[in-house]
Write a protein that holds these residues in place. Sequence first.
Motif, PDB file in Angstrom:
ATOM      1  N   HIS A  28      18.240  10.758  27.989  1.00 16.79           N
ATOM      2  CA  HIS A  28      17.771  10.904  28.381  1.00 16.79           C
ATOM      3  C   HIS A  28      17.429  12.112  29.368  1.00 16.79           C
ATOM      4  CE1 HIS A  28      14.148  11.136  31.915  1.00 16.79           C
ATOM      5  NE2 HIS A  28      13.799  11.792  30.801  1.00 16.79           N
ATOM      6  N   GLY A  59      20.733  12.644  30.672  1.00 16.56           N
ATOM      7  CA  GLY A  59      22.665  13.604  31.357  1.00 16.56           C
ATOM      8  C   GLY A  59      21.953  12.561  32.465  1.00 16.56           C
ATOM      9  N   GLY A  60      21.579  11.590  33.396  1.00 12.93           N
ATOM     10  CA  GLY A  60      22.026  10.945  34.376  1.00 12.93           C
ATOM     11  C   GLY A  60      22.940   9.954  33.864  1.00 12.93           C
ATOM     12  N   CYS A  84      19.652   3.721  34.045  1.00 11.98           N
ATOM     13  CA  CYS A  84      19.943   4.597  34.658  1.00 11.98           C
ATOM     14  C   CYS A  84      19.868   4.792  35.900  1.00 11.98           C
ATOM     15  CB  CYS A  84      19.250   5.519  33.288  1.00 11.98           C
ATOM     16  SG  CYS A  84      19.850   7.095  34.404  1.00 11.98           S
ATOM     17  N   TRP A 115      18.405   7.533  37.222  1.00  9.29           N
ATOM     18  CA  TRP A 115      18.129   8.702  37.619  1.00  9.29           C
ATOM     19  C   TRP A 115      16.519   7.773  36.895  1.00  9.29           C
ATOM     20  CZ3 TRP A 115      20.386  13.954  35.579  1.00  9.29           C
ATOM     21  CH2 TRP A 115      21.755  14.000  36.368  1.00  9.29           C
ATOM     22  N   HIS A 116      16.224   7.678  36.168  1.00  8.57           N
ATOM     23  CA  HIS A 116      14.802   7.375  35.973  1.00  8.57           C
ATOM     24  C   HIS A 116      14.391   6.147  35.366  1.00  8.57           C
ATOM     25  CE1 HIS A 116      15.681  11.655  34.967  1.00  8.57           C
ATOM     26  NE2 HIS A 116      14.811  11.547  35.749  1.00  8.57           N
ATOM     27  N   LYS A 117      15.555   5.475  35.745  1.00  7.88           N
ATOM     28  CA  LYS A 117      15.729   3.586  35.467  1.00  7.88           C
ATOM     29  C   LYS A 117      15.533   3.290  33.644  1.00  7.88           C
ATOM     30  CE  LYS A 117      15.382   3.415  39.565  1.00  7.88           C
ATOM     31  NZ  LYS A 117      16.773   3.148  40.338  1.00  7.88           N
ATOM     32  N   TYR A 118      15.788   4.504  32.821  1.00  9.95           N
ATOM     33  CA  TYR A 118      15.478   3.669  31.350  1.00  9.95           C
ATOM     34  C   TYR A 118      16.745   2.307  31.196  1.00  9.95           C
ATOM     35  CZ  TYR A 118      13.517   7.480  29.169  1.00  9.95           C
ATOM     36  OH  TYR A 118      12.398   8.997  29.389  1.00  9.95           O
TER      37      TYR A 118
HETATM   38 FE1  FES Z   1      18.610   8.559  32.489  1.00 12.52          FE
HETATM   39 FE2  FES Z   1      16.083   9.677  32.832  1.00 12.52          FE
HETATM   40  S1  FES Z   1      18.446  10.482  32.705  1.00 12.52           S
HETATM   41  S2  FES Z   1      16.407   7.836  33.049  1.00 12.52           S
END
Ligand code: FES
Length: 157
Positions: A59, A61-62, A80, A82-85
């Motif tokens: 998404h 780079g998390g 992830c 960072w934004h829970k993907y």
């Molecule tokens: Fe992984 Fe946004 S960077 S969910």
Amino acid sequence: AEDKAEASSSASPPPSSYFIGKKDEIIEAGRVTKLVNNREVLVLHHDGVFHAMDMRCYHSGGILFYGDIEEFNGRLCIVCPWHKYKITLAEGEGLYQSVDPKEKPPKPRWRSKGVKQRIHRAIEVDDDIFVEFNDTPGPIESDVYQTESFRARARAK
Ligand code: FES
């Protein structure tokens, strides 16, 4: 150790694979990252199985190294930080939930965005773990975050 590898040639890693580390050490650490084919690859051990994937989330780079592992819709995913993907460990598919407003009452359902994260193959050979790099022609969305220039930008932040 070299003698041993020759003696058990039936259990040798594929020629194109990369040595990651000793199995015991990876099990103890739970996760390691390693440069494979000049990209950062995450190797993790979960419930007795080794998995390998691009370390940076497709998404943005998390850092998947810090992602929790959870099951969604019966599929094991890394989430992830960072934004829970949610990314399936086996295929690298991005999973999301959506609601069909026509459904009464609307009920969230799991859907797949297709393969977004490049998954590699973790291979156990005796006491060692190797990764066979997945060179399926891309692009796969995670590719853009595994380059040296992205790593340099991330370090500079
Ligand atoms: Fe992984 Fe946004 S960077 S969910």
